[in-house]
Design a protein around this motif. Structure first.
Motif, mmCIF file in Angstrom:
data_model
loop_
_atom_site.group_PDB
_atom_site.id
_atom_site.type_symbol
_atom_site.label_atom_id
_atom_site.label_comp_id
_atom_site.label_asym_id
_atom_site.label_seq_id
_atom_site.Cartn_x
_atom_site.Cartn_y
_atom_site.Cartn_z
ATOM 1 N N LEU A 84 73.341 5.932 54.563
ATOM 2 C CA LEU A 84 72.613 5.861 56.028
ATOM 3 C C LEU A 84 73.320 6.686 56.810
ATOM 4 C CD1 LEU A 84 69.711 5.277 56.835
ATOM 5 C CD2 LEU A 84 70.857 3.226 57.819
ATOM 6 N N VAL A 85 74.572 5.997 56.914
ATOM 7 C CA VAL A 85 75.711 6.858 58.038
ATOM 8 C C VAL A 85 75.646 8.235 57.451
ATOM 9 C CG1 VAL A 85 78.157 6.725 58.762
ATOM 10 C CG2 VAL A 85 76.671 4.473 58.487
ATOM 11 N N ASP A 88 72.933 10.419 58.218
ATOM 12 C CA ASP A 88 72.750 10.223 59.740
ATOM 13 C C ASP A 88 73.523 11.482 60.238
ATOM 14 O OD1 ASP A 88 70.700 8.784 61.134
ATOM 15 O OD2 ASP A 88 72.606 8.520 62.518
ATOM 16 N N ASN A 89 74.949 11.464 59.795
ATOM 17 C CA ASN A 89 75.912 12.724 59.999
ATOM 18 C C ASN A 89 75.304 13.921 60.039
ATOM 19 O OD1 ASN A 89 77.370 10.708 61.375
ATOM 20 N ND2 ASN A 89 78.953 10.420 59.446
ATOM 21 N N ASP A 91 72.246 14.675 59.516
ATOM 22 C CA ASP A 91 71.170 14.942 60.070
ATOM 23 C C ASP A 91 71.674 15.622 61.661
ATOM 24 O OD1 ASP A 91 68.185 14.885 60.848
ATOM 25 O OD2 ASP A 91 68.889 13.043 62.021
ATOM 26 N N GLU A 92 72.850 14.859 62.064
ATOM 27 C CA GLU A 92 73.231 15.272 63.431
ATOM 28 C C GLU A 92 73.883 16.668 63.228
ATOM 29 O OE1 GLU A 92 75.886 12.477 64.912
ATOM 30 O OE2 GLU A 92 76.976 13.861 65.875
ATOM 31 N N ILE A 94 72.849 19.025 61.230
ATOM 32 C CA ILE A 94 72.052 20.078 60.904
ATOM 33 C C ILE A 94 71.203 20.241 62.239
ATOM 34 C CG2 ILE A 94 69.580 20.392 59.818
ATOM 35 C CD1 ILE A 94 70.826 19.129 57.434
ATOM 36 N N SER A 95 70.821 19.334 63.257
ATOM 37 C CA SER A 95 70.193 19.326 64.382
ATOM 38 C C SER A 95 70.941 20.345 65.251
ATOM 39 C CB SER A 95 69.880 17.975 64.944
ATOM 40 O OG SER A 95 69.045 17.471 64.198
ATOM 41 N N VAL A 98 70.745 23.852 64.084
ATOM 42 C CA VAL A 98 69.403 24.348 64.512
ATOM 43 C C VAL A 98 69.144 24.734 66.025
ATOM 44 C CG1 VAL A 98 66.721 23.966 64.472
ATOM 45 C CG2 VAL A 98 68.168 23.298 62.370
ATOM 46 N N GLY A 99 69.711 23.964 66.790
ATOM 47 C CA GLY A 99 69.846 23.976 68.290
ATOM 48 C C GLY A 99 70.381 25.200 68.591
ATOM 49 N N HIS A 101 71.308 27.955 66.750
ATOM 50 C CA HIS A 101 70.525 28.980 66.224
ATOM 51 C C HIS A 101 69.576 29.519 67.042
ATOM 52 C CE1 HIS A 101 67.624 30.910 63.294
ATOM 53 N NE2 HIS A 101 68.694 31.704 63.298
ATOM 54 N N ALA A 102 68.509 28.516 67.432
ATOM 55 C CA ALA A 102 67.554 28.731 68.322
ATOM 56 C C ALA A 102 68.005 29.325 69.684
ATOM 57 C CB ALA A 102 66.881 27.292 68.533
ATOM 58 N N ILE A 103 69.036 28.640 70.154
ATOM 59 C CA ILE A 103 69.432 29.316 71.611
ATOM 60 C C ILE A 103 70.325 30.732 71.283
ATOM 61 C CG2 ILE A 103 71.199 29.246 73.292
ATOM 62 C CD1 ILE A 103 71.118 25.968 72.930
ATOM 63 N N GLU A 105 69.211 32.939 68.938
ATOM 64 C CA GLU A 105 68.030 33.726 68.718
ATOM 65 C C GLU A 105 67.381 34.294 70.206
ATOM 66 O OE1 GLU A 105 64.965 31.909 66.289
ATOM 67 O OE2 GLU A 105 64.710 33.888 65.116
ATOM 68 N N ILE B 54 61.928 28.106 73.279
ATOM 69 C CA ILE B 54 63.085 27.909 72.373
ATOM 70 C C ILE B 54 62.466 27.517 70.980
ATOM 71 C CG2 ILE B 54 65.463 27.283 71.932
ATOM 72 C CD1 ILE B 54 65.405 28.982 74.362
ATOM 73 N N ASP B 55 62.539 28.436 69.949
ATOM 74 C CA ASP B 55 62.121 27.554 68.632
ATOM 75 C C ASP B 55 63.291 27.213 67.741
ATOM 76 O OD1 ASP B 55 59.318 28.303 68.829
ATOM 77 O OD2 ASP B 55 60.105 30.445 68.899
ATOM 78 N N HIS B 56 63.052 25.849 67.544
ATOM 79 C CA HIS B 56 63.921 25.220 66.524
ATOM 80 C C HIS B 56 63.287 25.515 65.253
ATOM 81 C CE1 HIS B 56 65.997 21.791 68.654
ATOM 82 N NE2 HIS B 56 66.375 22.933 68.840
ATOM 83 N N CYS B 60 63.477 18.924 64.196
ATOM 84 C CA CYS B 60 64.945 18.095 64.271
ATOM 85 C C CYS B 60 64.601 16.649 65.026
ATOM 86 C CB CYS B 60 66.009 18.815 64.626
ATOM 87 S SG CYS B 60 66.503 20.326 63.829
ATOM 88 N N ALA B 64 67.075 15.960 69.472
ATOM 89 C CA ALA B 64 67.703 17.457 69.292
ATOM 90 C C ALA B 64 67.127 18.204 70.278
ATOM 91 C CB ALA B 64 67.565 17.819 67.631
ATOM 92 N N THR B 68 68.786 20.342 73.091
ATOM 93 C CA THR B 68 68.714 22.033 73.115
ATOM 94 C C THR B 68 68.227 22.337 74.509
ATOM 95 O OG1 THR B 68 68.325 22.085 71.137
ATOM 96 C CG2 THR B 68 67.803 24.133 72.411
ATOM 97 N N ARG B 166 73.864 12.567 70.521
ATOM 98 C CA ARG B 166 74.206 12.542 69.217
ATOM 99 C C ARG B 166 72.778 12.324 68.518
ATOM 100 N NH1 ARG B 166 79.143 9.347 67.496
ATOM 101 N NH2 ARG B 166 78.553 10.068 65.684
ATOM 102 N N SER B 168 69.377 12.316 66.889
ATOM 103 C CA SER B 168 68.395 13.529 66.976
ATOM 104 C C SER B 168 67.078 13.105 66.967
ATOM 105 C CB SER B 168 68.542 14.490 65.883
ATOM 106 O OG SER B 168 68.799 13.660 64.672
ATOM 107 N N MET B 219 74.631 1.735 64.727
ATOM 108 C CA MET B 219 75.723 2.623 64.073
ATOM 109 C C MET B 219 76.371 3.455 65.209
ATOM 110 S SD MET B 219 74.489 3.895 60.504
ATOM 111 C CE MET B 219 73.030 4.737 60.858
#
Lengths: 122, 221
Positions: A84-85, A88-89, A91-92, A94-95, A98-99, A101-103, A105, B54-56, B60, B64, B68, B166, B168, B219
């Protein structure tokens, strides 16, 4: 006897592969120790199953199989939590990606629009 | 004059995004919509309204999208940012109430609370979830709040620069309190109104979100 013949070689392979992998990935002494402890204990208990009955009666559980069952639940819970940890890491990270990349773009599109003489936000 | 920016995270909100943007527009200098991987026309509708979109590429989560949004708002020179949900349950007029303590320099972060004034018809289940969230916020971070799951908040530049999110997903609502505690951010609550609709209730949190939130916050703690 058949179970021992099948299980012990499998545990041996898991142990050796785990230790080699830990060395390759430069894992901590603690992580290597836990790996050795878990699989080493499994091998010892397969060789001498009566140990579980003795330990079980010492801690007041009763049957040795119950003790193994409870330990398995604890170990599996620890594995699930560590996964799970890890997820979660991931996920963080990737988010964040993605953020970013979006900025990027958006800013690229805005620059292009400005160059073409358009208002960037319309 | 201070620049107030509204950040609206949106995921599959084509039914409400246009109305939300139009109601918020008179209250702020700029609107930033974070389209969080929507599969519907949310992004196109927001663009047609002439706001910053702004497109993700992937969905997410709320945390997240807010992260952003705060980042982009800061880069675009925002002095104050108000974040609010895109499901149409908040009242745009409350943005002024959120901004007042920030503009007067009384605090760095404002939480809009649905529970400070009477008159909000909040479903019993929502009240219960929020109460549990408040108790957990107090137990985990030592902060007493009346609305740990609020969907409308305000930030000044100091808060935006200090906060490092942190989480998301939905647990970000509670993570703000962790950041308040860690960064010594001055904060306060102001009363806000809310209107629940069948649509907004279908988009909200449920019991399993709560369990996941608790696990993630423990966590993160």
């Amino acid at each position: 006897m058949i179970f021992k013949l099948i299980a012990l070689p499998i545990i041996g392979v898991i142990l050796i592969a785990g230790v080699r992998r830990a060395r390759r990935l430069d894992r901590s002494i603690l992580a290597r120790g836990i790996w050795l402890l878990v699989w080493g204990s499994a091998a010892v208990l397969i060789l001498y199953p009566e140990i579980t009955t003795r330990v079980a009666s010492w801690v007041g559980i009763g049957r040795g199989s119950d003790l193994v069952f409870y330990i398995a639940i604890i170990v599996l819970t620890a594995v699930v939590l560590s996964l799970l940890v890890w997820v979660d890491n991931l996920d963080e990270r990737i988010s964040k990606l993605v953020g970013q990349h979006a900025i990027e773009e958006y800013e690229r599109t805005s620059r292009d629009a400005t160059r073409r003489g358009h208002h960037p936000d319309v | 004059m201070s620049k107030v920016v509204a950040v609206i995270p949106a995921f599959n909100e084509q039914a409400t995004i246009q109305e939300v943007i139009r109601s918020v527009r008179p209250m702020v200098q700029e609107i930033i919509v974070i389209n969080d991987g929507s599969l519907d026309a949310t992004s196109a509708i927001a663009r047609a309204e002439g706001v910053v979109v702004i497109d993700h590429r992937l969905n997410c989560g709320l945390g997240a999208a807010l992260s952003t949004g705060l980042h982009v708002a800061r880069r675009r020179g925002a002095d104050f940012v108000v974040t609010l949900d895109a499901d149409g349950q908040m009242f745009a007029e409350d943005i002024a109430r959120i901004c007042a303590p920030l503009e007067e320099g009384r605090c760095d972060l404002v939480i809009g609370s649905r529970f400070l004034e009477g008159g909000n018809a909040i479903p019993k289940r929502r009240r219960l979830y929020n109460r549990i969230g408040n108790i957990l916020t107090w137990a985990l971070f030592g902060i007493q709040t009346s609305d740990s799951q609020s969907g409308i908040r305000g930030f000044n530049a100091h808060a935006m620069d200090s906060i490092g999110l942190r989480c998301s997903r939905m647990e970000v609502s509670s993570e703000f309190f962790l950041e308040i505690q860690r960064r010594n951010i001055r904060w306060q609550e102001v009363p806000v109104r809310i209107q629940y609709t069948a649509y907004s209730l279908s988009k909200g949190q449920n019991f399993f979100h709560g369990v996941r939130t608790l696990a993630r916050l423990a966590m993160r703690r």
